[in-house]
Motif scaffolding. Structure first.
Motif, PDB file in Angstrom:
ATOM      1  N   ALA A   5     -38.198 -48.057 -49.331  1.00 17.61           N
ATOM      2  CA  ALA A   5     -37.460 -49.374 -48.721  1.00 17.61           C
ATOM      3  C   ALA A   5     -38.469 -50.673 -48.564  1.00 17.61           C
ATOM      4  O   ALA A   5     -38.009 -51.624 -48.519  1.00 17.61           O
ATOM      5  N   GLY A   6     -39.653 -50.235 -48.881  1.00 18.58           N
ATOM      6  CA  GLY A   6     -40.848 -51.403 -48.260  1.00 18.58           C
ATOM      7  C   GLY A   6     -41.417 -51.384 -46.986  1.00 18.58           C
ATOM      8  O   GLY A   6     -42.101 -51.760 -46.721  1.00 18.58           O
ATOM      9  N   SER A   7     -40.141 -50.905 -46.074  1.00 14.17           N
ATOM     10  CA  SER A   7     -40.478 -50.866 -44.624  1.00 14.17           C
ATOM     11  C   SER A   7     -39.500 -50.268 -43.767  1.00 14.17           C
ATOM     12  O   SER A   7     -38.311 -49.502 -44.468  1.00 14.17           O
ATOM     13  N   GLY A  11     -40.948 -45.979 -26.828  1.00 13.95           N
ATOM     14  CA  GLY A  11     -40.275 -47.133 -26.239  1.00 13.95           C
ATOM     15  C   GLY A  11     -40.601 -48.484 -26.894  1.00 13.95           C
ATOM     16  O   GLY A  11     -40.054 -49.674 -26.389  1.00 13.95           O
ATOM     17  N   ILE A  12     -41.658 -48.403 -27.936  1.00 14.37           N
ATOM     18  CA  ILE A  12     -41.936 -49.731 -28.480  1.00 14.37           C
ATOM     19  C   ILE A  12     -41.426 -49.765 -30.025  1.00 14.37           C
ATOM     20  O   ILE A  12     -41.639 -48.726 -30.690  1.00 14.37           O
ATOM     21  N   ASP A  13     -40.636 -50.894 -30.399  1.00 15.48           N
ATOM     22  CA  ASP A  13     -40.105 -51.033 -31.683  1.00 15.48           C
ATOM     23  C   ASP A  13     -41.390 -51.601 -32.499  1.00 15.48           C
ATOM     24  O   ASP A  13     -41.971 -52.377 -32.337  1.00 15.48           O
ATOM     25  N   ILE A  14     -41.631 -50.713 -33.610  1.00 17.48           N
ATOM     26  CA  ILE A  14     -42.740 -51.298 -34.426  1.00 17.48           C
ATOM     27  C   ILE A  14     -42.330 -51.048 -35.973  1.00 17.48           C
ATOM     28  O   ILE A  14     -41.497 -50.129 -36.408  1.00 17.48           O
ATOM     29  N   GLY A  15     -42.526 -52.135 -36.914  1.00 23.42           N
ATOM     30  CA  GLY A  15     -42.297 -52.158 -38.139  1.00 23.42           C
ATOM     31  C   GLY A  15     -43.282 -51.609 -39.022  1.00 23.42           C
ATOM     32  O   GLY A  15     -44.486 -52.170 -39.065  1.00 23.42           O
ATOM     33  N   ILE A  16     -43.050 -50.767 -40.037  1.00 24.64           N
ATOM     34  CA  ILE A  16     -44.139 -50.105 -40.814  1.00 24.64           C
ATOM     35  C   ILE A  16     -43.920 -50.592 -42.065  1.00 24.64           C
ATOM     36  O   ILE A  16     -42.632 -50.647 -42.664  1.00 24.64           O
ATOM     37  N   TYR A  17     -44.737 -51.399 -42.707  1.00 24.40           N
ATOM     38  CA  TYR A  17     -44.407 -52.154 -44.085  1.00 24.40           C
ATOM     39  C   TYR A  17     -45.701 -51.309 -45.211  1.00 24.40           C
ATOM     40  O   TYR A  17     -46.903 -50.980 -44.814  1.00 24.40           O
TER      41      TYR A  17
END
Length: 123
Positions: free
Chosen positions: A20-22, A29-35
């Motif tokens: 997906a690329g990310s 409880g923390i939203d984190i984007g992995i790329y």
């Protein structure tokens, strides 16, 4: 001198991110984007420093680079994260804002072990 202890926390499978690329994950409880960009992994907190927008919901794209008058040079394709609210652009490799390098996304160190991706978090 106090040393900050970091703990690795499971985030995702390599195949989830590469395809997906990310991926947006929730860790403690923390939203984190992995790329996945140019063969490396980057993790950014899902908060734009401008107005607390969910930055990881923004588009991954390229941007106009500094160029001569009346010239428009496009670059950094698939290396820019554009905020969905106000269009602020951040370099996915450094987290820095494209116009003001004093403004930066909050980042996390990423560790890959086999097929598993971990984010290093302060304890």
């Amino acid at each position: 001198m106090t040393t900050m202890v970091k703990r690795k926390v499971y985030a995702a499978q390599v195949s989830d991110i590469v395809q997906a690329g990310s991926k947006l994950v929730e860790i403690r409880g923390i939203d984190i984007g992995i790329y996945y960009v140019n063969g490396a992994y980057y993790a950014w907190r899902n908060v734009c420093p401008h107005a607390a927008a969910p930055i990881c919901k923004g588009k991954v794209c390229g941007t106009k680079l500094p160029s001569e008058v009346y010239e428009y040079e496009f670059g950094k394709d698939e290396e820019i994260l554009r905020c969905p609210w106000h269009g602020w652009e951040f370099d996915l490799l450094t987290g820095k804002h494209m116009a003001d390098d004093k403004v930066k996304l909050r980042g996390y160190e990423v560790l890959v072990e086999g097929e598993e991706i971990y984010v290093l978090m302060a304890q």
